[in-house]
Write a protein that holds these residues in place. Structure first.
Motif, PDB file in Angstrom:
ATOM      1  N   ILE A   6       0.839  -1.200   0.000  1.00 15.62           N
ATOM      2  CA  ILE A   6       0.000   0.000   0.000  1.00 15.62           C
ATOM      3  C   ILE A   6       0.872   1.247   0.000  1.00 15.62           C
ATOM      4  O   ILE A   6       0.611   2.204  -0.735  1.00 15.62           O
ATOM      5  N   ILE A   7       1.926   1.240   0.797  1.00 16.24           N
ATOM      6  CA  ILE A   7       2.844   2.387   0.849  1.00 16.24           C
ATOM      7  C   ILE A   7       3.540   2.574  -0.495  1.00 16.24           C
ATOM      8  O   ILE A   7       3.693   3.706  -0.978  1.00 16.24           O
ATOM      9  N   ILE A   8       3.934   1.477  -1.127  1.00 14.43           N
ATOM     10  CA  ILE A   8       4.539   1.567  -2.462  1.00 14.43           C
ATOM     11  C   ILE A   8       3.542   2.179  -3.443  1.00 14.43           C
ATOM     12  O   ILE A   8       3.895   3.031  -4.259  1.00 14.43           O
ATOM     13  N   GLY A   9       2.287   1.762  -3.358  1.00 13.84           N
ATOM     14  CA  GLY A   9       1.256   2.315  -4.230  1.00 13.84           C
ATOM     15  C   GLY A   9       1.033   3.798  -3.992  1.00 13.84           C
ATOM     16  O   GLY A   9       0.837   4.570  -4.939  1.00 13.84           O
ATOM     17  N   ILE A  11       3.278   5.914  -2.859  1.00 13.36           N
ATOM     18  CA  ILE A  11       4.449   6.611  -3.406  1.00 13.36           C
ATOM     19  C   ILE A  11       4.361   6.692  -4.926  1.00 13.36           C
ATOM     20  O   ILE A  11       4.612   7.750  -5.521  1.00 13.36           O
ATOM     21  N   VAL A  12       3.977   5.582  -5.566  1.00 11.10           N
ATOM     22  CA  VAL A  12       3.830   5.580  -7.027  1.00 11.10           C
ATOM     23  C   VAL A  12       2.762   6.583  -7.448  1.00 11.10           C
ATOM     24  O   VAL A  12       2.946   7.347  -8.414  1.00 11.10           O
ATOM     25  N   GLY A  13       1.650   6.634  -6.723  1.00 11.14           N
ATOM     26  CA  GLY A  13       0.579   7.569  -7.052  1.00 11.14           C
ATOM     27  C   GLY A  13       1.005   9.020  -6.917  1.00 11.14           C
ATOM     28  O   GLY A  13       0.680   9.861  -7.764  1.00 11.14           O
ATOM     29  N   LEU A  14       1.736   9.336  -5.851  1.00 11.67           N
ATOM     30  CA  LEU A  14       2.195  10.711  -5.656  1.00 11.67           C
ATOM     31  C   LEU A  14       3.239  11.102  -6.706  1.00 11.67           C
ATOM     32  O   LEU A  14       3.212  12.225  -7.225  1.00 11.67           O
ATOM     33  N   VAL A  15       4.131  10.170  -7.041  1.00  9.27           N
ATOM     34  CA  VAL A  15       5.135  10.454  -8.070  1.00  9.27           C
ATOM     35  C   VAL A  15       4.455  10.650  -9.427  1.00  9.27           C
ATOM     36  O   VAL A  15       4.816  11.565 -10.184  1.00  9.27           O
ATOM     37  N   CYS A  16       3.466   9.810  -9.736  1.00  4.76           N
ATOM     38  CA  CYS A  16       2.723   9.972 -10.996  1.00  4.76           C
ATOM     39  C   CYS A  16       2.026  11.327 -11.045  1.00  4.76           C
ATOM     40  O   CYS A  16       1.991  11.968 -12.095  1.00  4.76           O
ATOM     41  N   LEU A  59      -4.424   7.124 -13.192  1.00  6.95           N
ATOM     42  CA  LEU A  59      -5.276   6.127 -13.841  1.00  6.95           C
ATOM     43  C   LEU A  59      -4.441   5.012 -14.461  1.00  6.95           C
ATOM     44  O   LEU A  59      -4.771   3.830 -14.318  1.00  6.95           O
ATOM     45  N   ALA A  60      -3.386   5.387 -15.143  1.00  8.96           N
ATOM     46  CA  ALA A  60      -2.527   4.393 -15.783  1.00  8.96           C
ATOM     47  C   ALA A  60      -1.890   3.476 -14.738  1.00  8.96           C
ATOM     48  O   ALA A  60      -1.878   2.252 -14.902  1.00  8.96           O
ATOM     49  N   ALA A  61      -1.374   4.080 -13.668  1.00 12.74           N
ATOM     50  CA  ALA A  61      -0.755   3.273 -12.612  1.00 12.74           C
ATOM     51  C   ALA A  61      -1.791   2.361 -11.949  1.00 12.74           C
ATOM     52  O   ALA A  61      -1.524   1.180 -11.694  1.00 12.74           O
ATOM     53  N   PHE A  62      -2.978   2.894 -11.688  1.00 15.08           N
ATOM     54  CA  PHE A  62      -4.030   2.115 -11.043  1.00 15.08           C
ATOM     55  C   PHE A  62      -4.408   0.903 -11.892  1.00 15.08           C
ATOM     56  O   PHE A  62      -4.423  -0.234 -11.407  1.00 15.08           O
ATOM     57  N   PHE A  63      -4.687   1.120 -13.181  1.00 11.97           N
ATOM     58  CA  PHE A  63      -5.104   0.009 -14.031  1.00 11.97           C
ATOM     59  C   PHE A  63      -3.961  -0.966 -14.315  1.00 11.97           C
ATOM     60  O   PHE A  63      -4.184  -2.161 -14.504  1.00 11.97           O
ATOM     61  N   LEU A  64      -2.727  -0.475 -14.316  1.00 10.14           N
ATOM     62  CA  LEU A  64      -1.584  -1.359 -14.468  1.00 10.14           C
ATOM     63  C   LEU A  64      -1.496  -2.316 -13.280  1.00 10.14           C
ATOM     64  O   LEU A  64      -1.294  -3.527 -13.454  1.00 10.14           O
ATOM     65  N   LYS A  73      -1.278  -2.481  -4.103  1.00 10.39           N
ATOM     66  CA  LYS A  73      -0.625  -1.318  -4.711  1.00 10.39           C
ATOM     67  C   LYS A  73      -1.652  -0.425  -5.396  1.00 10.39           C
ATOM     68  O   LYS A  73      -1.547   0.803  -5.343  1.00 10.39           O
ATOM     69  N   ALA A  74      -2.647  -1.030  -6.029  1.00 12.05           N
ATOM     70  CA  ALA A  74      -3.716  -0.244  -6.647  1.00 12.05           C
ATOM     71  C   ALA A  74      -4.483   0.540  -5.586  1.00 12.05           C
ATOM     72  O   ALA A  74      -4.879   1.690  -5.809  1.00 12.05           O
ATOM     73  N   GLN A  75      -4.678  -0.067  -4.426  1.00  8.67           N
ATOM     74  CA  GLN A  75      -5.331   0.622  -3.317  1.00  8.67           C
ATOM     75  C   GLN A  75      -4.492   1.816  -2.861  1.00  8.67           C
ATOM     76  O   GLN A  75      -5.026   2.887  -2.565  1.00  8.67           O
ATOM     77  N   GLY A  76      -3.177   1.654  -2.847  1.00  7.28           N
ATOM     78  CA  GLY A  76      -2.286   2.759  -2.501  1.00  7.28           C
ATOM     79  C   GLY A  76      -2.369   3.903  -3.488  1.00  7.28           C
ATOM     80  O   GLY A  76      -2.361   5.077  -3.111  1.00  7.28           O
ATOM     81  N   VAL A  77      -2.463   3.580  -4.778  1.00  7.40           N
ATOM     82  CA  VAL A  77      -2.612   4.618  -5.808  1.00  7.40           C
ATOM     83  C   VAL A  77      -3.930   5.350  -5.608  1.00  7.40           C
ATOM     84  O   VAL A  77      -4.004   6.582  -5.744  1.00  7.40           O
ATOM     85  N   LEU A  78      -4.967   4.618  -5.264  1.00 10.02           N
ATOM     86  CA  LEU A  78      -6.264   5.245  -5.007  1.00 10.02           C
ATOM     87  C   LEU A  78      -6.191   6.181  -3.800  1.00 10.02           C
ATOM     88  O   LEU A  78      -6.735   7.290  -3.832  1.00 10.02           O
ATOM     89  N   ILE A  79      -5.492   5.772  -2.763  1.00 11.74           N
ATOM     90  CA  ILE A  79      -5.305   6.631  -1.584  1.00 11.74           C
ATOM     91  C   ILE A  79      -4.533   7.888  -1.971  1.00 11.74           C
ATOM     92  O   ILE A  79      -4.866   8.997  -1.535  1.00 11.74           O
ATOM     93  N   ALA A  80      -3.497   7.731  -2.796  1.00  5.94           N
ATOM     94  CA  ALA A  80      -2.716   8.897  -3.243  1.00  5.94           C
ATOM     95  C   ALA A  80      -3.582   9.852  -4.051  1.00  5.94           C
ATOM     96  O   ALA A  80      -3.452  11.074  -3.927  1.00  5.94           O
TER      97      ALA A  80
END
Length: 94
Positions: A6-9, A11-16, A59-64, A73-80
């Motif tokens: 989740i934390i990785i997600g 971070i990925v979401g914030l970087v995206c 969106l791209a990171a989430f669907f990936l 990780k998708a949940q982490g992107v959603l949180i971001a």
């Protein structure tokens, strides 16, 4: 393990979101440089709109992550994405 993903997600979401904001500033900015475009966007009051457009890369990171069955990780992107939305609202109304 799930919390780490989740934390990785997040971070990925914030970087995206940051990369998306930079790309939006480069394409739609009216200044000669990134700093000029950022200053113009803040002064004209369109920074929050550009911030929202930058979050589209999430969106791209989430669907990936969904396609790779990495739901944590998708949940982490959603949180971001929610964090970016709240930050946008705070910046917009302050």
């Amino acid at each position: 393990m799930k919390n780490k993903n989740i934390i990785i997600g997040i971070i990925v979401g914030l970087v995206c979101s940051i990369v998306g904001l930079i790309l939006v500033l480069l394409f739609f900015g009216k200044g000669n440089s990134l700093n000029d475009s950022l200053d113009i966007a803040i002064n004209q009051g369109v920074f929050t709109k550009l911030m929202s457009m930058g979050a589209i890369l999430n969106l791209a990171a989430f669907f990936l992550f969904i396609k790779q069955n990495q739901d944590s990780k998708a949940q982490g992107v959603l949180i971001a994405t929610v964090i970016v939305a709240i930050a946008t609202l705070i910046i917009r109304f302050i």
